[in-house]
Design a protein around this motif. Structure first.
Motif, short mmCIF file in Angstrom:
data_model
loop_
_atom_site.label_atom_id
_atom_site.label_comp_id
_atom_site.label_asym_id
_atom_site.label_seq_id
_atom_site.Cartn_x
_atom_site.Cartn_y
_atom_site.Cartn_z
N PRO A 71 15.68 -14.07 46.31
CA PRO A 71 15.39 -15.39 46.87
C PRO A 71 16.49 -15.78 47.85
CG PRO A 71 16.29 -15.57 44.67
CD PRO A 71 16.42 -14.14 45.08
N VAL A 72 16.11 -16.53 48.82
CA VAL A 72 17.08 -16.96 49.81
C VAL A 72 17.37 -18.43 49.58
CG1 VAL A 72 17.55 -17.09 52.29
CG2 VAL A 72 16.01 -15.34 51.39
N ALA A 73 18.63 -18.78 49.62
CA ALA A 73 18.96 -20.20 49.49
C ALA A 73 18.43 -20.92 50.72
CB ALA A 73 20.47 -20.37 49.38
N GLU A 74 17.79 -22.06 50.50
CA GLU A 74 17.22 -22.80 51.61
C GLU A 74 18.29 -23.64 52.29
OE1 GLU A 74 13.93 -22.71 52.43
OE2 GLU A 74 13.34 -21.39 50.77
N LYS A 75 18.02 -24.01 53.52
CA LYS A 75 18.96 -24.88 54.24
C LYS A 75 18.90 -26.29 53.66
CE LYS A 75 18.69 -22.69 58.75
NZ LYS A 75 17.47 -22.60 59.54
N ARG A 76 20.04 -26.92 53.54
CA ARG A 76 20.09 -28.27 52.98
C ARG A 76 19.23 -29.24 53.79
NH1 ARG A 76 25.89 -30.62 51.90
NH2 ARG A 76 24.61 -32.41 51.38
N ASP A 77 19.24 -29.06 55.11
CA ASP A 77 18.51 -29.99 55.98
C ASP A 77 16.99 -29.92 55.77
OD1 ASP A 77 20.91 -30.64 56.93
OD2 ASP A 77 20.73 -29.62 58.87
N ASP A 78 16.55 -28.80 55.22
CA ASP A 78 15.10 -28.65 55.04
C ASP A 78 14.59 -29.34 53.79
OD1 ASP A 78 15.13 -27.17 57.31
OD2 ASP A 78 15.08 -25.21 56.30
N TRP A 79 15.51 -29.79 52.96
CA TRP A 79 15.12 -30.35 51.67
C TRP A 79 14.24 -31.60 51.82
CZ3 TRP A 79 13.98 -29.86 46.83
CH2 TRP A 79 13.90 -30.99 46.04
N VAL A 80 14.62 -32.52 52.68
CA VAL A 80 13.88 -33.78 52.77
C VAL A 80 12.42 -33.53 53.19
CG1 VAL A 80 13.76 -36.06 53.84
CG2 VAL A 80 15.96 -35.14 53.15
N GLY A 81 12.24 -32.64 54.16
CA GLY A 81 10.89 -32.31 54.59
C GLY A 81 10.09 -31.71 53.45
N PHE A 82 10.75 -30.86 52.68
CA PHE A 82 10.10 -30.24 51.53
C PHE A 82 9.72 -31.30 50.50
CE2 PHE A 82 10.50 -28.30 47.28
CZ PHE A 82 9.57 -27.27 47.38
N ALA A 83 10.65 -32.21 50.25
CA ALA A 83 10.40 -33.28 49.26
C ALA A 83 9.21 -34.14 49.68
CB ALA A 83 11.65 -34.14 49.08
N GLN A 84 9.12 -34.42 50.99
CA GLN A 84 8.00 -35.22 51.48
C GLN A 84 6.69 -34.48 51.28
OE1 GLN A 84 9.52 -35.87 55.40
NE2 GLN A 84 10.22 -37.96 54.93
N LYS A 85 6.72 -33.21 51.59
CA LYS A 85 5.51 -32.40 51.50
C LYS A 85 5.07 -32.24 50.05
CE LYS A 85 4.65 -27.89 52.39
NZ LYS A 85 5.60 -26.87 52.25
N GLU A 86 6.02 -32.17 49.14
CA GLU A 86 5.70 -31.85 47.75
C GLU A 86 5.63 -33.09 46.85
OE1 GLU A 86 5.35 -28.65 46.20
OE2 GLU A 86 5.32 -27.70 48.15
N ASN A 87 5.50 -34.26 47.45
CA ASN A 87 5.37 -35.47 46.64
C ASN A 87 6.58 -35.76 45.76
OD1 ASN A 87 3.21 -37.19 46.88
ND2 ASN A 87 1.80 -35.72 45.96
N LEU A 88 7.76 -35.57 46.32
CA LEU A 88 8.97 -35.78 45.53
C LEU A 88 9.78 -36.95 46.07
CD1 LEU A 88 10.00 -32.04 45.10
CD2 LEU A 88 9.15 -33.58 43.32
N MET A 89 9.11 -37.89 46.72
CA MET A 89 9.85 -39.01 47.30
C MET A 89 9.84 -40.22 46.38
SD MET A 89 11.00 -37.88 50.17
CE MET A 89 11.45 -39.27 51.21
N ALA A 90 11.00 -40.89 46.31
CA ALA A 90 11.08 -42.19 45.66
C ALA A 90 11.31 -43.18 46.79
CB ALA A 90 12.22 -42.22 44.66
N GLY A 91 10.26 -43.85 47.22
CA GLY A 91 10.36 -44.72 48.38
C GLY A 91 10.79 -43.89 49.58
#
Lengths: 260, 145
Positions: A71-91
């Motif tokens: 597995p490759v560690a993902e870039k930190r900057d990509d996390w927010v986009g991932f969270a938005q896509k995967e329904n992981l947002m709190a507000g």
């Protein structure tokens, strides 16, 4: 406070859009909040303040949980986009701002360092469909490796000899699992009692019809009462057993954060 | 963290002391339920100070979060912030202020100006001191009482 009643009464007015007519200054309106819909687990791993977690070992471990292939560690900057896509947002916030994260075929995992001796992990499924069962799935499937986490965690420390075990200080899912009710509660419940009454009644009718055939009235009546009671008792027990172990779900679950 | 063993004990203790400090300074209410059905909210503690002269009036919403790990989880913090910001939008007339109280430590994120964090509340003495200090800072007119 006596305001409790006022609160309840005026929340009805609120629903009708009549917000300020009845309530005191005390009553607020609920808002519309976006909370993470995808299930996740939160695990906090801590040692003692003079310990130090070996980041490389932890890194390897997280990678191995995320995926069995490299597995490759993902870039930190990509996390927010991932969270938005995967329904992981709190507000407007993602669930967490991780220091590192991994995405495998099945799991995503994040790690945030709170100190040298405390790390927070958030874990969930990749591509979770909207199914409510995925919360249960998460609890069930993570059980396979989560149970071994605390013994694994022992090897993450840099301190040459770790006395005692590393601690999993906290284990939280995004959902609340409560064990099913006790058997005695099922046993005493109304449904069980009414089933039993139903059976006792039909048994009464049955015996009632055969009542005339017996010459010994008191004998027949004794049988009649005794068997009614016996059958009723047995029915209560059996139907409670059935309801408890088969009809009722093993675990009740709800989304803890929403209930908060 | 060591002194409170569970969320219930934590919350009860906080409410009791908050009442003793705030009750004669305004309206207080614990476990305020608002909304209904699927959108039922429970606010841990609400404080509306008596109006002091020349002071703008706010409604303070407290949320008590027990943490069993030394640092409060980000997901808990952000969930609370999201809830508050939704509450704030829905009640813009009340000029809401949010006070997050926890026995854990809150990580160093930039918080909205309407949010105050009182963290690392270890025991009731600690809480009494911190909430009294908070009150003095928030409603300065009362420090002269």
């Amino acid at each position: 406070m006596t305001d409790r009643d006022t609160t309840n009464a005026s929340s009805n007015n609120e629903a009708a859009g009549d917000i300020h007519a009845v309530d005191g200054p005390n009553l607020l309106r609920p808002g519309n909040v976006t909370l993470p819909l995808a299930p996740y687990l939160f695990v906090s791993v801590t040692g003692d303040p003079d310990w130090k977690i070996d980041r490389m070992r932890l890194h390897k471990y997280l990678a191995s949980v995320a995926s069995s292939q490299d597995p490759v560690a993902e870039k930190r900057d990509d996390w927010v986009g991932f969270a938005q896509k995967e329904n992981l947002m709190a507000g407007d916030y993602p669930l967490t701002y991780p220091d590192e994260w991994f995405r495998g075929g099945k799991w995503w995992i994040t790690a945030s360092w709170k100190s040298n001796w405390e790390v927070h992990l958030h874990i969930g499924f990749v591509n979770t469909p909207g199914s409510p069962h995925s919360h249960i799935e998460l609890a069930v499937q993570s059980g396979k490796w989560l149970s071994k986490l605390s013994s694994k965690a022992r090897s993450w420390w840099k301190t040459p000899v770790v006395q005692g075990g590393a601690k999993i200080a906290n284990y939280e899912t995004g959902i609340l699992l409560t064990p099913r009710q006790t058997f005695s509660k099922t046993f005493k419940s109304k449904e069980t009692a009414s089933t039993a009454v139903g059976v006792a009644l039909s048994c009464l009718f049955f015996l009632g019809r055969h009542y005339h055939e017996s010459r010994n009235l008191s004998y027949a009546f004794g049988i009649f009462i005794a068997s009614s009671i016996l059958i009723a008792a047995a029915t209560i027990f059996v139907s409670a057993l059935f309801r408890h172990f088969i009809a009722l779900p093993r675990l009740k679950w709800s989304i803890a954060q929403l209930q908060d | 963290m060591a002194n409170y063993k569970n969320p219930i004990e934590f919350e009860n203790s906080l409410i009791e002391i908050a009442d003793s400090v705030l009750k004669n300074r305004g309206e207080t209410q614990s476990h305020q339920k608002i909304g209904e059905g699927a959108n039922l909210w429970e606010l841990d503690y609400v404080f509306i100070p008596k109006k002091a002269e020349g002071m703008s009036s706010h409604t303070y919403v407290f949320e008590f979060k027990y943490s069993s790990s030394p640092t409060l989880a980000d997901s808990i913090l952000f969930t609370q912030l999201a809830r508050f910001s939704a509450l704030e939008k829905a009640n813009s007339r009340n000029a809401l202020r949010f006070v997050l109280v926890t026995n854990g430590k809150v990580s160093n994120f930039t918080l909205p100006i309407t949010v105050t964090v009182l963290d690392e509340i270890r025991d009731s003495t600690d809480w009494r001191k911190k909430i009294t200090d908070w009150l003095g800072k928030e409603v300065p007119a009362w420090t002269q009482w």
